[in-house]
Design an enzyme around this catalytic site. Sequence first.
Site, PDB file in Angstrom:
ATOM      1  CG  ASP A  83     -11.208   4.566   5.871  1.00 53.63           C
ATOM      2  OD1 ASP A  83     -10.534   5.553   6.181  1.00 53.63           O
ATOM      3  OD2 ASP A  83     -10.334   4.091   4.644  1.00 53.63           O
TER       4      ASP A  83
ATOM      5  CB  SER B 217      -7.821   6.210   6.976  1.00 56.14           C
ATOM      6  OG  SER B 217      -7.839   6.426   5.785  1.00 56.14           O
TER       7      SER B 217
ATOM      8  CG  HIS C 279      -1.960   1.040   1.131  1.00 54.87           C
ATOM      9  ND1 HIS C 279      -3.102   1.177   0.631  1.00 54.87           N
ATOM     10  CD2 HIS C 279      -1.438   2.641   1.706  1.00 54.87           C
ATOM     11  CE1 HIS C 279      -3.812   2.645   1.114  1.00 54.87           C
ATOM     12  NE2 HIS C 279      -2.461   3.383   2.105  1.00 54.87           N
TER      13      HIS C 279
HETATM   14  N1  URA Z   1      -5.097   6.933   2.700  1.00 58.87           N
HETATM   15  C1  URA Z   1      -5.715   6.715   3.159  1.00 58.87           C
HETATM   16  O1  URA Z   1      -6.245   5.575   2.902  1.00 58.87           O
HETATM   17  N2  URA Z   1      -6.142   6.908   4.029  1.00 58.87           N
HETATM   18  C2  URA Z   1      -5.638   8.450   4.729  1.00 58.87           C
HETATM   19  O2  URA Z   1      -6.110   8.697   5.127  1.00 58.87           O
HETATM   20  C3  URA Z   1      -4.832   8.819   4.025  1.00 58.87           C
HETATM   21  C4  URA Z   1      -4.451   8.790   3.003  1.00 58.87           C
END
Ligand code: URA
Length: 442
Positions: A161, A183, A82
């Site tokens: 989220d 998040s 990620h």
């Molecule tokens: N990417 C995410 O998934 N959440 C965030 O808060 C910032 C970047």
Amino acid sequence: MRMYDLITKKKHGEELTDAEIAFWIKGFTTGEIPDYQVSALLMAICLKGLNERETATLTMEMARSGDMLDLSAIHGKKADKHSTGGVGDKTTLVVAPVVASLGVPVAKMSGRGLGHTGGTIDKLESIPGFATTVPADLFIKNVNEMKLAVAGQSANLAPADKKLYALRDVTATVDNLSLIASSIMSKKLAAGADVIVLDVKTGSGAFMKSFEDSCALAETMVRIGNNCGRKTYAVITDMNQVLGTAVGNWTEVEEAIAVLHGKGDPELTYVCETLASFMLVGCGIAKDREEAVCMVRKAIADGSAFRKLCELVERQGGDASYIEHPEKMPKASFSLDVKAETAGYVASVNAEEVGMAALLLGAGRERKEDAVDPLVGLSVYKKVGDFVAKGDVIGTLYANRKEALSAARERFLAAYKFSANAVPAVVPVYGYVDEKGYHALS
Ligand code: URA
């Protein structure tokens, strides 16, 4: 329990209990707690912070707010990667086929671009026919049979989220370490992989502009992941300039193809090798990073990683002839070379500004309901440390709306700062964080 009391507590810098955080996230997900109260709490969090326990609890509550994917039907240790979001970041398009070609199962849920940052799903959808909505059973079958599937995040993955992020986006509450960490990690934990490699960007185009903040974010996420039984690494990579040379959707796929042919931008290639190496080590496919990097280079040199990308495209309904012959993709209708108005060494390239130039051209979206144009974007030819003479072409813009070019040109030029003195090149990878803490690389 009352939301009003939670807001008051946080306003005074007090800790929220686990039960209070669960109450907030459950109530918000079901719609019982209104946006305006959550906005107030988010702002109090931005001002007073969350401690490590509160951040971990928030992460788990958001992860459990929807489906927790069960990947147990996939054989072997599954890896995920990620990125915290960058400009020109096409690493998934390289790293996923590389590690899958070496036997690591990759069941990847990816997102769309928003604001100055791009998203893997938009990039993949620029390939004619490529479907990013894949039924769960086919997704698992594809990973079992060919080690790789990439799909858009399902609607019920960490829905808390999703709602919270939309609210943060319009209430100036995105840039808080605990909120970003929870998040990202809530989605990663819900997505079910055993090994998680995080690419934490640092610099002008990143959420975290300073190295110290990026490191703190990385350490928090690595601790959350490891405490939840997932082998987690975070690699701190540079976002003080665009990664590689292409920004857009199809143009980034093209650049990823070049890397998979062993002909890519050296810095982009190095970042991809580094991320892939942690996935291989984490899954036990390589004994150490040195061996892992050799494996990655071999998978690129012998063509197996490139063939894996073609296989992915075919499996998900795409026309792989565009991957084999990228030159057959139609071009955007208009292009404009951007020339330097001054001479000097490139001192900095504000990646966020370059991302905004690409957005103005139509490659990105301002609001999540906006459509992106797959064929537009830009190329960056001059990087930090390069010498530029007045009139040299520093980039090219591609658009389907001619009128978009001039505003994008202004934005692109404004991203560049020049110096009369020589400037050292930017380091693409700074180091990594594992359960023992930060380790410098290079
Ligand atoms: N990417 C995410 O998934 N959440 C965030 O808060 C910032 C970047």
